[in-house]
Design a protein around this motif. Structure first.
Motif, mmCIF file in Angstrom:
data_model
loop_
_atom_site.group_PDB
_atom_site.id
_atom_site.type_symbol
_atom_site.label_atom_id
_atom_site.label_comp_id
_atom_site.label_asym_id
_atom_site.label_seq_id
_atom_site.Cartn_x
_atom_site.Cartn_y
_atom_site.Cartn_z
ATOM 1 N N ASP A 38 -0.630 -3.961 3.344
ATOM 2 C CA ASP A 38 -0.084 -2.892 4.171
ATOM 3 C C ASP A 38 1.288 -3.316 4.671
ATOM 4 O O ASP A 38 1.455 -4.405 5.231
ATOM 5 N N ALA B 199 -7.845 1.721 -6.784
ATOM 6 C CA ALA B 199 -7.020 2.234 -5.692
ATOM 7 C C ALA B 199 -6.902 3.754 -5.761
ATOM 8 O O ALA B 199 -7.031 4.448 -4.740
ATOM 9 N N ASN C 241 0.833 -1.204 0.000
ATOM 10 C CA ASN C 241 0.000 0.000 0.000
ATOM 11 C C ASN C 241 0.870 1.259 0.000
ATOM 12 O O ASN C 241 0.569 2.249 -0.669
ATOM 13 N N GLN C 242 1.936 1.200 0.773
ATOM 14 C CA GLN C 242 2.763 2.397 0.988
ATOM 15 C C GLN C 242 3.516 2.840 -0.257
ATOM 16 O O GLN C 242 4.114 3.923 -0.252
ATOM 17 N N THR D 10 -7.106 -3.525 5.657
ATOM 18 C CA THR D 10 -7.700 -3.257 4.352
ATOM 19 C C THR D 10 -7.008 -2.068 3.689
ATOM 20 O O THR D 10 -6.372 -1.229 4.364
ATOM 21 N N PHE D 11 -7.173 -1.965 2.394
ATOM 22 C CA PHE D 11 -6.630 -0.813 1.670
ATOM 23 C C PHE D 11 -7.327 0.467 2.120
ATOM 24 O O PHE D 11 -6.691 1.521 2.225
ATOM 25 N N GLU D 12 -8.621 0.370 2.412
ATOM 26 C CA GLU D 12 -9.363 1.533 2.883
ATOM 27 C C GLU D 12 -8.798 2.058 4.205
ATOM 28 O O GLU D 12 -8.701 3.275 4.401
ATOM 29 N N TYR E 298 -5.724 1.839 5.196
ATOM 30 C CA TYR E 298 -4.479 2.522 4.833
ATOM 31 C C TYR E 298 -4.764 3.906 4.255
ATOM 32 O O TYR E 298 -4.124 4.898 4.635
ATOM 33 N N VAL E 299 -5.702 3.988 3.325
ATOM 34 C CA VAL E 299 -5.992 5.258 2.650
ATOM 35 C C VAL E 299 -6.460 6.313 3.649
ATOM 36 O O VAL E 299 -6.020 7.470 3.609
ATOM 37 N N PHE F 102 -3.028 -5.605 -2.847
ATOM 38 C CA PHE F 102 -2.100 -4.754 -2.100
ATOM 39 C C PHE F 102 -2.102 -5.104 -0.612
ATOM 40 O O PHE F 102 -3.146 -5.354 -0.014
ATOM 41 N N GLY G 283 -3.116 -8.530 0.972
ATOM 42 C CA GLY G 283 -4.227 -7.875 1.630
ATOM 43 C C GLY G 283 -5.477 -8.727 1.512
ATOM 44 O O GLY G 283 -5.466 -9.792 0.886
#
Length: 283
Positions: free
Chosen positions: A163, A199, A133-134, A267-269, A271-272, A161, A190
């Motif tokens: 984290d 994304a 993610n980063q 989750t990607f969410e 992270y965002v 993706f 993920g």
């Protein structure tokens, strides 16, 4: 507690990098091993291109977190030096789905490193994470996102993706549990796969900025990187990663994080939201 001279010593390579600095912090906090953090810019200097300095870095080390170099070959010599120095355990960072990469020009460095580690007489564990993610806020994709458009040679094939905090948690857990993960390979992803367009849409919404995604060809992307100052070989290598991803060999999710950590991956969410709140994509 971490200064106790009776503790074993863990060498963390790439200690200023995305995973290394996080792994070193976790090990120090846990306090069950002394940490020797090494990189080209650390107080303890380690350079994959300078084997003359390896023996001093390995002296007294029990376990090593190995972040391989970007070229194939050096990890074989490093593993031999580690065995001679009395190292007992190796934990290697590799890439998701390595076994399915076939003859791709991408990832020869990781495949070479795996051959070296898995072929050694030491206790080893291999962690194979998907794209971090980063990468969207700490690496290659960050500046284009801040500028308002991310152009990559990725289409409708999704990527699971992960984290990097989950990766660091997994590395620290494996290092903290000698024997339990010996000879194991963990594919880390993920909880679900997203396309790059999806994304970027999530990043745009969370940051409150109009950020778009544009698909370009691998040749166009490679040329753009060269214009930014990349060497042609490095630019082609990155473009080849996307060619490989479009084959779908790493699009599936796994239960690797749950197996190692006993919990679901972030989750990607999540992270965002975290990155947007920290101002990651402000101009």
């Amino acid at each position: 507690m971490s200064n106790d001279t009776t503790l074993d010593t863990t060498l963390v390579l790439g200690a200023t990098g995305k995973t290394g600095r996080r792994v070193a912090a976790r090990l120090r906090l846990h306090g069950t091993t002394r940490v020797r953090a090494a990189s080209r810019s650390s107080r303890t200097r380690f350079d994959w291109s300078d084997p003359d300095g390896w023996d001093a870095v390995l002296k007294g080390v029990t376990a090593v977190y190995v972040v391989p170099p970007s070229v194939p070959g050096p990890v074989h010599e490093f593993v031999a030096r580690a065995e001679a120095a009395g190292v007992r355990r190796l934990v290697l960072l590799s890439g998701h789905g390595v076994d399915a990469w076939g003859e791709s020009a991408f990832g020869l460095d990781m495949r070479s490193a795996e051959d070296a580690v898995r072929g050694s007489a030491l206790e080893w564990t291999v962690l194979r994470p998907s794209n971090f993610n980063q990468n969207f806020d700490e690496d290659l994709f960050h500046a284009p996102l801040v500028a308002g458009e991310l152009a990559l040679p990725a289409g409708t094939v999704p990527e699971p993706f992960i984290d990097v905090e989950d990766v660091a948690d997994a590395v620290a857990a494996v290092l903290a549990e000698p024997g339990r993960h010996a000879g194991r390979i963990y594919e880390l992803t993920g909880p679900r796969a997203l396309t790059f367009a999806e994304a970027v849409e999530l990043i745009s919404r969370a940051s409150g900025r109009p950020i778009t995604y544009k698909r370009v060809s691998p040749a166009e992307y490679s040329a753009a990187l060269v214009e930014e100052g990349w060497g042609e070989d490095d630019a082609h290598h990155v473009a080849e990663m996307f060619v490989l991803m479009e084959r779908g060999v790493g699009a599936g999710t796994t239960d690797g994080v749950a197996t190692v950590l006993g919990r679901a991956p972030r989750t990607f969410e999540e992270y965002v939201v975290r990155a947007a709140a920290a101002g990651a994509w402000r101009p």
